[in-house]
Design a protein around this motif. Sequence first.
Motif, PDB file in Angstrom:
ATOM      1  N   VAL A 123       0.852  -1.184   0.000  1.00 22.18           N
ATOM      2  CA  VAL A 123       0.000   0.000   0.000  1.00 22.18           C
ATOM      3  C   VAL A 123       0.886   1.232   0.000  1.00 22.18           C
ATOM      4  O   VAL A 123       1.891   1.299   0.706  1.00 22.18           O
ATOM      5  CB  VAL A 123      -0.968   0.025   1.208  1.00 22.18           C
ATOM      6  N   ASP A 124       0.526   2.195  -0.817  1.00 20.22           N
ATOM      7  CA  ASP A 124       1.265   3.444  -0.949  1.00 20.22           C
ATOM      8  C   ASP A 124       0.290   4.580  -0.676  1.00 20.22           C
ATOM      9  O   ASP A 124      -0.728   4.711  -1.362  1.00 20.22           O
ATOM     10  CB  ASP A 124       1.839   3.552  -2.361  1.00 20.22           C
ATOM     11  N   PHE A 125       0.594   5.380   0.348  1.00 18.60           N
ATOM     12  CA  PHE A 125      -0.272   6.507   0.698  1.00 18.60           C
ATOM     13  C   PHE A 125       0.078   7.773  -0.070  1.00 18.60           C
ATOM     14  O   PHE A 125      -0.450   8.835   0.214  1.00 18.60           O
ATOM     15  CB  PHE A 125      -0.189   6.785   2.206  1.00 18.60           C
ATOM     16  N   VAL A 154     -11.697  -8.296  -4.881  1.00 23.13           N
ATOM     17  CA  VAL A 154     -10.754  -7.392  -4.241  1.00 23.13           C
ATOM     18  C   VAL A 154     -11.468  -6.447  -3.299  1.00 23.13           C
ATOM     19  O   VAL A 154     -12.575  -5.981  -3.574  1.00 23.13           O
ATOM     20  CB  VAL A 154      -9.949  -6.563  -5.279  1.00 23.13           C
ATOM     21  N   ASP A 155     -10.837  -6.176  -2.180  1.00 19.49           N
ATOM     22  CA  ASP A 155     -11.194  -5.058  -1.311  1.00 19.49           C
ATOM     23  C   ASP A 155     -10.019  -4.108  -1.363  1.00 19.49           C
ATOM     24  O   ASP A 155      -8.878  -4.528  -1.159  1.00 19.49           O
ATOM     25  CB  ASP A 155     -11.377  -5.507   0.143  1.00 19.49           C
ATOM     26  N   LYS A 156     -10.250  -2.854  -1.612  1.00 20.98           N
ATOM     27  CA  LYS A 156      -9.165  -1.886  -1.668  1.00 20.98           C
ATOM     28  C   LYS A 156      -9.447  -0.742  -0.718  1.00 20.98           C
ATOM     29  O   LYS A 156     -10.565  -0.276  -0.585  1.00 20.98           O
ATOM     30  CB  LYS A 156      -8.980  -1.357  -3.089  1.00 20.98           C
ATOM     31  N   GLY A 157      -8.375  -0.289  -0.065  1.00 25.13           N
ATOM     32  CA  GLY A 157      -8.472   0.912   0.734  1.00 25.13           C
ATOM     33  C   GLY A 157      -8.949   0.733   2.148  1.00 25.13           C
ATOM     34  O   GLY A 157      -9.249   1.723   2.812  1.00 25.13           O
ATOM     35  N   THR A 169      -1.415  -2.850  -4.184  1.00 23.15           N
ATOM     36  CA  THR A 169      -1.015  -3.887  -5.123  1.00 23.15           C
ATOM     37  C   THR A 169      -0.983  -5.212  -4.388  1.00 23.15           C
ATOM     38  O   THR A 169      -0.443  -5.302  -3.279  1.00 23.15           O
ATOM     39  CB  THR A 169       0.383  -3.603  -5.717  1.00 23.15           C
ATOM     40  N   ARG A 170      -1.556  -6.243  -4.995  1.00 19.86           N
ATOM     41  CA  ARG A 170      -1.526  -7.587  -4.427  1.00 19.86           C
ATOM     42  C   ARG A 170      -0.820  -8.516  -5.405  1.00 19.86           C
ATOM     43  O   ARG A 170      -1.243  -8.662  -6.554  1.00 19.86           O
ATOM     44  CB  ARG A 170      -2.939  -8.102  -4.145  1.00 19.86           C
ATOM     45  N   THR A 171       0.254  -9.168  -4.918  1.00 18.29           N
ATOM     46  CA  THR A 171       0.995 -10.146  -5.713  1.00 18.29           C
ATOM     47  C   THR A 171       0.793 -11.516  -5.095  1.00 18.29           C
ATOM     48  O   THR A 171       1.161 -11.730  -3.929  1.00 18.29           O
ATOM     49  CB  THR A 171       2.493  -9.801  -5.745  1.00 18.29           C
ATOM     50  N   PRO A 172       0.218 -12.474  -5.817  1.00 19.09           N
ATOM     51  CA  PRO A 172      -0.016 -13.798  -5.226  1.00 19.09           C
ATOM     52  C   PRO A 172       1.280 -14.441  -4.754  1.00 19.09           C
ATOM     53  O   PRO A 172       2.298 -14.394  -5.445  1.00 19.09           O
ATOM     54  CB  PRO A 172      -0.644 -14.593  -6.378  1.00 19.09           C
TER      55      PRO A 172
END
Length: 325
Positions: A132-134, A162-165, A146-149
């Motif tokens: 996560v980048d703020f 996906v859930d984001k934030g 960003t999600r990397t398996p």
Amino acid sequence: MSTRKQDSLPQARGIAWQSFAARFSAIALLTVIVLLAPLAATNSSPAAAPQEKQKKAPSLHWDPPQVDAPISSVSATPPCVLPDVLKLAAQRTGELIEHLQNFDAHEQIRYQESDHLGIPTLAIAEKFDYLVDFGGQSGPLSVRETRTPLAGSDDPNFNVVVDKGLPALALIFHPNLQRDYEMRCEGVTQWKSQPAWVIYFRQMPGTRPRTLSITTATSSFPVSLKGRAWIAPDSGQIMHLETNLVKGIPIIELISDAISIDYAPVTFSSRNIELWLPKSAVAYTDYGKRRIIIEHTFSDFQLFSVQTQQVIEKPKETQKPKEKP
């Protein structure tokens, strides 16, 4: 407003999900976005292998927080000074923005869908490297994820689940968003054996919601939130947060959406800072004929700019607020 016909709305798994995916957006300072995209159309065959792989994991239980339910353990002693509590909470969210420009973690996501009888029809669990980048310190606040398996996590369904934030929801207590809500202190209680002020919040009548919007492929629906936060008296750290929608959205058959988030401190010794970050989060979404539960568990936090892994710790003991004479 969406012009989709009733029979094209998502009513069961696999019905027009790709063409009409309801996404949830949490917007902090107008630009922090949370998206919840329902599962794309699938048949039973590709879901079988993940279910077998996760067959030992207990089922997720439908237990959404009800933020208007009374809390029996709340005490009015010592008295709560709301401006002081909100000031401390605002300082903590400001520190989060100032220090936490980048972090990543390991994340496990469990997705479960049930029919109107509560019988699970789909269950998937995968693990990711979560970044996560703020954003920078200047300019509008934004959250990019960003999600990397991780190895062995390759279920294609998770490309659209996906859930984001979620980390941004605590930013409701940022000074620029506090004014969007009516807030009151319900008293002091215990959260996991630690003292905590309970702060109730609800979207201010007559103001346009900025924290949560629900979008479809063609429309966006800003919605009002209500909720509770459990805040440490001595530090202003948010230890737990719960939210509900003020009302559902009949046009997309959304009855309710509830989120429960636990926070815990992470110490980054190389930067000599301690940040409270999400430890777990569960989202409960009710479409009437189907229900969705998405559970997130975070671990192994590290600052992206400091290549040293930091494991999440238990919340430290906080001092019990002293009674005034």
